[in-house]
Structure formats: structure tokens, C-alpha cells
Design a protein around this motif. Structure first.
Motif, mmCIF file in Angstrom:
data_model
loop_
_atom_site.group_PDB
_atom_site.id
_atom_site.type_symbol
_atom_site.label_atom_id
_atom_site.label_comp_id
_atom_site.label_asym_id
_atom_site.label_seq_id
_atom_site.Cartn_x
_atom_site.Cartn_y
_atom_site.Cartn_z
ATOM 1 N N GLU A 153 0.832 -1.205 0.000
ATOM 2 C CA GLU A 153 0.000 0.000 0.000
ATOM 3 C C GLU A 153 0.868 1.258 0.000
ATOM 4 O O GLU A 153 1.904 1.314 0.668
ATOM 5 N N SER A 154 0.428 2.235 -0.754
ATOM 6 C CA SER A 154 1.095 3.537 -0.749
ATOM 7 C C SER A 154 0.079 4.609 -1.105
ATOM 8 O O SER A 154 -1.007 4.301 -1.598
ATOM 9 N N ILE A 155 0.447 5.845 -0.828
ATOM 10 C CA ILE A 155 -0.412 6.970 -1.180
ATOM 11 C C ILE A 155 0.449 8.046 -1.822
ATOM 12 O O ILE A 155 1.665 8.072 -1.645
ATOM 13 N N GLU A 156 -0.215 8.911 -2.582
ATOM 14 C CA GLU A 156 0.458 10.065 -3.159
ATOM 15 C C GLU A 156 0.066 11.295 -2.371
ATOM 16 O O GLU A 156 -1.104 11.492 -2.047
ATOM 17 N N ILE A 157 1.047 12.108 -2.064
ATOM 18 C CA ILE A 157 0.815 13.407 -1.444
ATOM 19 C C ILE A 157 1.506 14.409 -2.365
ATOM 20 O O ILE A 157 2.735 14.492 -2.383
ATOM 21 N N GLY A 158 0.717 15.081 -3.147
ATOM 22 C CA GLY A 158 1.295 15.942 -4.178
ATOM 23 C C GLY A 158 2.053 15.068 -5.166
ATOM 24 O O GLY A 158 1.498 14.143 -5.746
ATOM 25 N N ARG A 159 3.321 15.344 -5.327
ATOM 26 C CA ARG A 159 4.154 14.533 -6.225
ATOM 27 C C ARG A 159 4.946 13.464 -5.471
ATOM 28 O O ARG A 159 5.753 12.756 -6.065
ATOM 29 N N LEU A 160 4.718 13.359 -4.161
ATOM 30 C CA LEU A 160 5.464 12.415 -3.334
ATOM 31 C C LEU A 160 4.713 11.104 -3.174
ATOM 32 O O LEU A 160 3.496 11.071 -3.096
ATOM 33 N N ARG A 161 5.433 10.008 -3.091
ATOM 34 C CA ARG A 161 4.865 8.690 -2.841
ATOM 35 C C ARG A 161 5.275 8.301 -1.428
ATOM 36 O O ARG A 161 6.454 8.344 -1.075
ATOM 37 N N ARG A 162 4.314 7.952 -0.592
ATOM 38 C CA ARG A 162 4.587 7.550 0.785
ATOM 39 C C ARG A 162 3.903 6.222 1.081
ATOM 40 O O ARG A 162 2.849 5.901 0.529
ATOM 41 N N VAL A 163 4.507 5.471 1.989
ATOM 42 C CA VAL A 163 4.008 4.157 2.390
ATOM 43 C C VAL A 163 3.579 4.258 3.855
ATOM 44 O O VAL A 163 4.378 4.683 4.699
ATOM 45 N N PRO A 164 2.327 3.903 4.180
ATOM 46 C CA PRO A 164 1.927 3.908 5.591
ATOM 47 C C PRO A 164 2.873 3.027 6.408
ATOM 48 O O PRO A 164 3.316 1.965 5.943
ATOM 49 N N ALA A 165 3.189 3.461 7.608
ATOM 50 C CA ALA A 165 4.181 2.761 8.432
ATOM 51 C C ALA A 165 3.799 1.307 8.721
ATOM 52 O O ALA A 165 4.681 0.460 8.894
ATOM 53 N N ASP A 166 2.504 1.001 8.740
ATOM 54 C CA ASP A 166 2.084 -0.375 9.017
ATOM 55 C C ASP A 166 1.992 -1.238 7.752
ATOM 56 O O ASP A 166 1.788 -2.449 7.839
ATOM 57 N N ALA A 167 2.162 -0.640 6.578
ATOM 58 C CA ALA A 167 2.013 -1.388 5.323
ATOM 59 C C ALA A 167 3.075 -2.472 5.114
ATOM 60 O O ALA A 167 2.734 -3.563 4.653
ATOM 61 N N PRO A 168 4.358 -2.237 5.446
ATOM 62 C CA PRO A 168 5.329 -3.332 5.274
ATOM 63 C C PRO A 168 4.980 -4.570 6.112
ATOM 64 O O PRO A 168 5.066 -5.695 5.626
ATOM 65 N N ALA A 169 4.540 -4.363 7.347
ATOM 66 C CA ALA A 169 4.168 -5.495 8.200
ATOM 67 C C ALA A 169 2.918 -6.197 7.658
ATOM 68 O O ALA A 169 2.826 -7.432 7.694
ATOM 69 N N ALA A 170 1.963 -5.426 7.136
ATOM 70 C CA ALA A 170 0.752 -6.023 6.556
ATOM 71 C C ALA A 170 1.095 -6.841 5.318
ATOM 72 O O ALA A 170 0.553 -7.938 5.117
ATOM 73 N N TYR A 171 1.993 -6.325 4.485
ATOM 74 C CA TYR A 171 2.447 -7.058 3.294
ATOM 75 C C TYR A 171 3.081 -8.394 3.712
ATOM 76 O O TYR A 171 2.745 -9.447 3.162
ATOM 77 N N LEU A 172 3.952 -8.342 4.705
ATOM 78 C CA LEU A 172 4.608 -9.560 5.175
ATOM 79 C C LEU A 172 3.591 -10.558 5.738
ATOM 80 O O LEU A 172 3.675 -11.761 5.457
ATOM 81 N N ALA A 173 2.617 -10.072 6.492
ATOM 82 C CA ALA A 173 1.593 -10.958 7.064
ATOM 83 C C ALA A 173 0.793 -11.648 5.962
ATOM 84 O O ALA A 173 0.505 -12.852 6.058
ATOM 85 N N ARG A 174 0.435 -10.896 4.893
ATOM 86 C CA ARG A 174 -0.290 -11.515 3.772
ATOM 87 C C ARG A 174 0.569 -12.573 3.084
ATOM 88 O O ARG A 174 0.076 -13.636 2.715
ATOM 89 N N ARG A 175 1.843 -12.284 2.895
ATOM 90 C CA ARG A 175 2.741 -13.253 2.245
ATOM 91 C C ARG A 175 2.880 -14.519 3.088
ATOM 92 O O ARG A 175 2.863 -15.625 2.554
ATOM 93 N N ARG A 176 2.990 -14.349 4.392
ATOM 94 C CA ARG A 176 3.133 -15.525 5.279
ATOM 95 C C ARG A 176 1.851 -16.350 5.277
ATOM 96 O O ARG A 176 1.891 -17.580 5.261
ATOM 97 N N ALA A 177 0.686 -15.679 5.303
ATOM 98 C CA ALA A 177 -0.591 -16.399 5.287
ATOM 99 C C ALA A 177 -0.765 -17.145 3.970
ATOM 100 O O ALA A 177 -1.234 -18.301 3.969
#
Length: 75
Positions: free
Chosen positions: A46-70
Motif C-alpha cells: 500500500e502507498s499513497i500520493e501526497i502531491g508529487r510524493l509517494r509515501r508508504v503507511p508505516a504499518d504497510a510493510p508489516a501487513a504485506y509480510l503478514a499476507r505473504r506468510r498467510a
């Protein structure tokens, strides 16, 4: 004798951050920047755009890992 000093947290390790740069998210996942952008492009990270910047919510890496493990457990 000098007191041992503790090093300050690296910006990516700051638990108070709400959004990470793509580079910080890549560091948390221990992958390269290009791989992290690929995960964002595919919708896996997951990521979002803020103006021209791309940011990743701080909990998104852990959520990605949890989905991969499941998914791996289900296979």
C-alpha cells in the motif's frame, strides 16, 4: 571513563512515523528500492500520493509480510 552513548534512531526506525518514504519501506522489508516500487506498482504494498510524493503507511510493510506468510501457509 566515558559513559557509553546510545545512537539515535535512524529515521526509518522511528516508531512515531506515520508515513515512510519508499526507501525507508524498502529498508524495513530488506529489499531494494526498485523491488519496493514494483510491489507498490503491483498493489501488493500500500502507498499513497501526497502531491508529487509517494509515501508508504508505516504499518504497510508489516501487513504485506503478514499476507505473504498467510498465503505461504495456505499453499
Amino acid at each position: 571513563m566515558d559513559e557509553p552513548t546510545t545512537l539515535p534512531l535512524a529515521p526509518a526506525d522511528d516508531p512515531n512515523l506515520v508515513l515512510l518514504t519508499v526507501e525507508e519501506a524498502a529498508r524495513r522489508l530488506r529489499v531494494g528500492r526498485t523491488t519496493c516500487y514494483g510491489l507498490i506498482r503491483s498493489g501488493e504494498l500500500e502507498s499513497i500520493e501526497i502531491g508529487r510524493l509517494r509515501r508508504v503507511p508505516a504499518d504497510a510493510p508489516a501487513a504485506y509480510l503478514a499476507r505473504r506468510r498467510a498465503a505461504r501457509r495456505a499453499a
